[in-house]
Design a protein around this motif. Structure first.
Motif, PDB file in Angstrom:
ATOM      1  N   THR A 218      36.782  29.556  37.966  1.00 18.23           N
ATOM      2  CA  THR A 218      36.022  30.739  37.561  1.00 18.23           C
ATOM      3  C   THR A 218      35.083  31.206  38.673  1.00 18.23           C
ATOM      4  O   THR A 218      34.659  32.342  38.696  1.00 18.23           O
ATOM      5  CB  THR A 218      35.158  30.472  36.315  1.00 18.23           C
ATOM      6  OG1 THR A 218      34.195  29.480  36.627  1.00 18.23           O
ATOM      7  CG2 THR A 218      36.002  30.015  35.154  1.00 18.23           C
ATOM      8  N   LEU A 219      34.746  30.301  39.603  1.00 17.29           N
ATOM      9  CA  LEU A 219      33.871  30.672  40.717  1.00 17.29           C
ATOM     10  C   LEU A 219      34.575  31.610  41.684  1.00 17.29           C
ATOM     11  O   LEU A 219      33.938  32.382  42.380  1.00 17.29           O
ATOM     12  CB  LEU A 219      33.426  29.422  41.486  1.00 17.29           C
ATOM     13  CG  LEU A 219      32.553  28.416  40.754  1.00 17.29           C
ATOM     14  CD1 LEU A 219      32.292  27.230  41.654  1.00 17.29           C
ATOM     15  CD2 LEU A 219      31.248  29.054  40.325  1.00 17.29           C
ATOM     16  N   LEU A 220      35.905  31.510  41.747  1.00 17.38           N
ATOM     17  CA  LEU A 220      36.630  32.205  42.799  1.00 17.38           C
ATOM     18  C   LEU A 220      37.400  33.413  42.332  1.00 17.38           C
ATOM     19  O   LEU A 220      37.524  34.398  43.042  1.00 17.38           O
ATOM     20  CB  LEU A 220      37.629  31.239  43.465  1.00 17.38           C
ATOM     21  CG  LEU A 220      37.029  30.051  44.179  1.00 17.38           C
ATOM     22  CD1 LEU A 220      38.133  29.157  44.675  1.00 17.38           C
ATOM     23  CD2 LEU A 220      36.175  30.515  45.335  1.00 17.38           C
TER      24      LEU A 220
ATOM     25  N   ALA B 250      39.288  38.216  42.415  1.00 15.23           N
ATOM     26  CA  ALA B 250      39.163  37.207  43.467  1.00 15.23           C
ATOM     27  C   ALA B 250      38.619  37.841  44.745  1.00 15.23           C
ATOM     28  O   ALA B 250      37.717  37.301  45.388  1.00 15.23           O
ATOM     29  CB  ALA B 250      40.523  36.566  43.722  1.00 15.23           C
ATOM     30  N   PHE B 251      39.153  39.013  45.091  1.00 12.65           N
ATOM     31  CA  PHE B 251      38.752  39.650  46.339  1.00 12.65           C
ATOM     32  C   PHE B 251      37.259  39.979  46.349  1.00 12.65           C
ATOM     33  O   PHE B 251      36.537  39.623  47.281  1.00 12.65           O
ATOM     34  CB  PHE B 251      39.585  40.906  46.590  1.00 12.65           C
ATOM     35  CG  PHE B 251      39.097  41.726  47.740  1.00 12.65           C
ATOM     36  CD1 PHE B 251      39.113  41.202  49.028  1.00 12.65           C
ATOM     37  CD2 PHE B 251      38.610  43.007  47.559  1.00 12.65           C
ATOM     38  CE1 PHE B 251      38.645  41.942  50.107  1.00 12.65           C
ATOM     39  CE2 PHE B 251      38.136  43.757  48.626  1.00 12.65           C
ATOM     40  CZ  PHE B 251      38.158  43.220  49.892  1.00 12.65           C
ATOM     41  N   PHE B 252      36.776  40.628  45.294  1.00 10.69           N
ATOM     42  CA  PHE B 252      35.368  41.037  45.285  1.00 10.69           C
ATOM     43  C   PHE B 252      34.424  39.837  45.211  1.00 10.69           C
ATOM     44  O   PHE B 252      33.388  39.806  45.873  1.00 10.69           O
ATOM     45  CB  PHE B 252      35.097  42.018  44.145  1.00 10.69           C
ATOM     46  CG  PHE B 252      35.473  43.426  44.480  1.00 10.69           C
ATOM     47  CD1 PHE B 252      34.690  44.177  45.335  1.00 10.69           C
ATOM     48  CD2 PHE B 252      36.621  43.996  43.966  1.00 10.69           C
ATOM     49  CE1 PHE B 252      35.028  45.478  45.664  1.00 10.69           C
ATOM     50  CE2 PHE B 252      36.973  45.298  44.285  1.00 10.69           C
ATOM     51  CZ  PHE B 252      36.181  46.035  45.129  1.00 10.69           C
ATOM     52  N   LYS B 253      34.784  38.823  44.415  1.00  9.22           N
ATOM     53  CA  LYS B 253      33.936  37.632  44.337  1.00  9.22           C
ATOM     54  C   LYS B 253      33.826  36.960  45.704  1.00  9.22           C
ATOM     55  O   LYS B 253      32.747  36.584  46.150  1.00  9.22           O
ATOM     56  CB  LYS B 253      34.526  36.626  43.342  1.00  9.22           C
ATOM     57  CG  LYS B 253      34.140  36.891  41.891  1.00  9.22           C
ATOM     58  CD  LYS B 253      34.560  35.746  40.978  1.00  9.22           C
ATOM     59  CE  LYS B 253      34.072  36.003  39.562  1.00  9.22           C
ATOM     60  NZ  LYS B 253      34.499  34.992  38.607  1.00  9.22           N
ATOM     61  N   GLN B 254      34.968  36.819  46.369  1.00  6.47           N
ATOM     62  CA  GLN B 254      34.977  36.071  47.628  1.00  6.47           C
ATOM     63  C   GLN B 254      34.372  36.884  48.766  1.00  6.47           C
ATOM     64  O   GLN B 254      33.759  36.324  49.678  1.00  6.47           O
ATOM     65  CB  GLN B 254      36.410  35.619  47.939  1.00  6.47           C
ATOM     66  CG  GLN B 254      36.869  34.569  46.932  1.00  6.47           C
ATOM     67  CD  GLN B 254      38.358  34.285  46.963  1.00  6.47           C
ATOM     68  OE1 GLN B 254      39.006  34.457  47.984  1.00  6.47           O
ATOM     69  NE2 GLN B 254      38.904  33.850  45.838  1.00  6.47           N
TER      70      GLN B 254
END
Lengths: 301, 419
Positions: A218-220, B250-254
């Motif tokens: 969920t972190l990624l 995934a893209f925006f979080k990373q």
């Protein structure tokens, strides 16, 4: 130089995620020889546990405690998916030992049911898990090199999990029993090891590890009903490459694929990189069908 | 021996039972829907049947279910205000299941068996391309509500979403002027991003922009660390994002964790609207941009009423977005054409629709362009706010003419559909 260092870090980071999702599978598939297609859905459930924990913390508990939700969510995810694994083993898997193709089909059905259940409970759209504040940002090593805390956290968590599993399997009495049952069921049974119980608990352990993986993912990335399908192929690839039945094999497999993947992705593109990794793994398995580390046991014959 | 046999059968029985329960569960809800439909109409001869064809299951359900909801809402509104030609509209809902052959099959069923007057639906270009030969063969009408890559026009499809000159092209011009010339193109690896990027590359060359990188990732890709590293090395001013679905999360979080904020590099998205932002997390996307024809925050009286009705019907926590709105007003445009034609006959409706049908949609006035059956639409660029809504930074201020083959742009000569 920074780019290269960051790329090496990325490789290790991707490996740690692969290892996390494959650890549970290396137990259920590697040790027990059960092809559990629902492993990805157990990961998905772990992710939803993190989501629900976060909701509870933000709605019912004081704001200062919110940062702690993630620490609570990890053991909770382990417990929930572990119990689910226990249930699954008792009503379905135990009738399918020694019949890998049947277990593949049955657990595939289970995976579809679990996906639909998630869709009915949480809705089809992705849900958003807010990561705790202390995991945001990154460690500034040099001006151009920032290592995200989340990735460092995941690497640390994986190290703890691997160490825990190693100690459990090789240093504890119960672990010895598990290994005995996996290597020679009849002999272990003769010597008074309750093989049924061992099967149940081992499967539950593998499932619980999937829950931890889901919680961490969920972190990624995204949390949706189809979360598991993205990771299941990679997880099987790691276990098969590593050689079924050995934890060290899974670690090596994850490292090999993770580092290879980031290196190839950097020098080509994401799609081509992925294809190349597949091709290399297949070619390698042609040369060494048993994987990086093979194990000699009668149970696998 | 018998006992063992029983144990071997047991899991299969359990599985079948569970599946059976699930199927009857779905069946039950379906009959309920049908009953509701029947209640509003005495016999099927008093109704005009229309099809709604969206993915209600599978990976695309995330986006398409809410468009189906909006389409249904428009139909109910028209029915509540007296129906069409004195008849009620009867929706027949089919699930394309995120599977393109299924879309073609269900479209055929709707046209051949149910004899629907029009079909509202499809999201991905793949599903539209699958339905296209079916509606052409059986002379049906498809109202397609999603922005797409352009370079297409069928006499059996009305396009109520944007084509590139109503979304991508004005966005690129605006970015060059306001955010910088160096572009990094990032997209999912299929037809829409590849075609869109082909158009963008031609435009950059013509308008003095630089291409500093171009990457595609498989659908469902979740690890962007390497790509973000490549972006860091390429030092763009703008990332033009044509990623679809979960990859965006995934893209925006990373990207945020890598320490890149909207102040360093602006990300312009064309496939992330309010609905998607809920899953990506507004805190991950705040400050970045998207280009659409409609935002939930668009300030028109029609939109205020639309958002209120939608939330009252489907829940206060729901949001509206561009494809939802296009799915909604598509029904009204079709109804206007039917009224004008005085018939639901496809050929007559098409002629009526092409004679200058207009409707005051939530995004503002929309009308159909007779030349290519696309819709005149206003273009808007918005900045994502902390609450997941958009703040409009720029708009064309009036609907602009659709030009799906980019005939009005010299630099676009030689572009063709597909790869």
């Amino acid at each position: 130089m920074d780019t290269l260092l960051l790329q090496i870090f990325n490789g290790i980071s991707v490996s740690s995620i692969l290892l996390l999702i494959a650890l549970g599978l290396s137990i259920t598939f590697g040790l027990m020889n059960v092809i559990n297609m629902a492993h990805g859905e157990l990961i998905m459930i772990g992710a939803y546990v993190a989501y629900v924990t976060q909701l509870v913390f933000s709605r019912y508990l004081p704001k200062e405690l919110f940062g702690l939700y993630f620490i609570v969510a990890i053991p909770l995810a382990f417990a929930v998916t572990g119990l689910l694994g226990l249930l699954l083993e008792n009503v379905l898997i135990r009738f399918l030992y020694g019949r890998p193709l049947d277990s593949l089909l049955a657990t595939w059905g289970v995976s579809m049911i679990l996906q639909q259940l998630a869709r009915n409970i949480f809705g089809a759209p992705n849900v958003d898990v807010v990561s705790p504040q202390w995991l945001n940002g990154g460690l500034q090593v040099t001006a151009g090199l920032q290592l995200p805390y989340k990735r460092l956290f995941i690497i640390g968590l994986v190290l703890i999990c691997v160490a825990g599993i190693y100690l459990f399997f090789y240093r504890s009495g119960y672990g010895r029993k598990i290994r005995a049952v996996m290597q020679n069921r009849n002999m272990a049974s003769c010597l008074g090891v309750p093989t049924r119980k061992v099967d149940s608990y081992t499967f539950a352990l593998g499932s619980g590890l999937a829950g931890i993986a889901g919680c961490t993912l969920t972190l990624l990335g995204s949390i949706g009903p189809t979360l598991g399908t993205y990771y299941i192929v990679d997880a099987f690839m790691v276990v098969v490459l590593g050689g079924v039945g050995k934890i060290i094999g899974t670690v090596a497999g994850a490292l090999a694929i993770g580092i290879l993947n980031t290196a190839l992705e950097y020098s080509t593109t994401a799609s081509i990189g992925k294809v190349l990794v597949f091709a290399i793994v297949i070619a390698f398995l042609q040369l060494r069908p048993a994987g990086l580390f093979s194990i000699r046991t009668r149970a696998l014959d | 021996m018998k006992r063992k046999f029983f144990y071997q059968l047991l899991p299969i029985m359990v599985l079948l039972l569970t599946l059976g329960l699930l199927v009857t569960g779905c069946g039950a809800s379906k009959t309920k829907e049908n009953k509701e439909g029947e209640k509003s109409t005495r016999s099927s001869e008093d109704t005009i049947k229309v099809g709604i064809l969206h993915s209600l299951s599978g990976t695309m359900a995330i986006s398409e279910v809410s468009v189906k909801d909006a389409t249904l809402m428009a139909i109910e509104e028209i029915n509540a205000s007296g129906g069409l030609l004195g008849k009620k509209i009867e929706p027949i809902i089919e699930d394309g299941a995120s599977d393109w052959p299924t879309f073609a099959e269900k479209a055929k069923k709707l046209l051949q068996q149910d004899k629907v007057a029009a079909i509202f639906g499809c999201w991905t270009s793949a599903s539209r391309k699958a339905v296209l030969p079916v509606v052409e063969e059986y002379n049906g009408l498809l109202w397609y509500p999603v922005q797409y890559e352009g370079l297409e026009a069928s006499k059996n499809i009305f396009y109520t979403g944007a084509e590139p000159t109503q979304q991508i092209v004005p966005a690129v011009s605006w970015l060059i002027k306001n955010r910088g010339k160096d572009f990094f193109l990032l997209g999912s690896d299929y037809v829409f991003p590849r075609t869109a990027n082909k158009i963008i590359k031609a435009q950059l060359k013509a308008e003095g922009g630089n291409l500093v990188g171009e990457e595609y990732t498989p659908l469902g890709h979740t690890d962007y660390s390497t790509i973000i590293n490549k972006i860091k090395t390429a030092r763009p001013k703008v990332i033009f994002n044509t990623l679809n679905g979960d990859s965006n999360v995934a893209f925006f979080k990373q990207l945020r964790d890598a320490g890149i904020t909207s102040k360093d590099i602006t990300v312009m998205s064309v496939s992330a609207a309010e609905e998607e932002i809920r899953g990506i997390g507004a805190q991950n996307m705040a400050g970045h941009l998207a280009v659409w024809n409609y935002f939930q925050s668009t300030d028109t009286p029609e939109n205020k009423a639309f958002v209120e009705k939608y939330k009252a019907k489907y829940g206060q926590d729901r949001v509206t977005d561009d494809p939802i709105e296009a799915g909604y007003f598509g029904v009204y445009l079709w109804a206007e054409a039917v009224k004008k034609a005085g018939s639901t006959d496809v050929d007559k409706v098409r002629e009526a629709a092409k004679s200058g049908i207009e409707f005051k949609a939530p995004e503002g006035l929309v009308k159909i362009e007779p030349e290519n059956q696309h819709t005149w639409k206003t273009v808007r660029i918005g900045e994502v706010q902390a609450d997941g809504q958009f703040k409009e930074l720029w708009s064309t201020g009036r609907p602009i003419k659709p030009d799906p083959f980019l005939k009005g742009y010299d630099w676009a000569k030689g572009l063709s559909a597909g790869q």
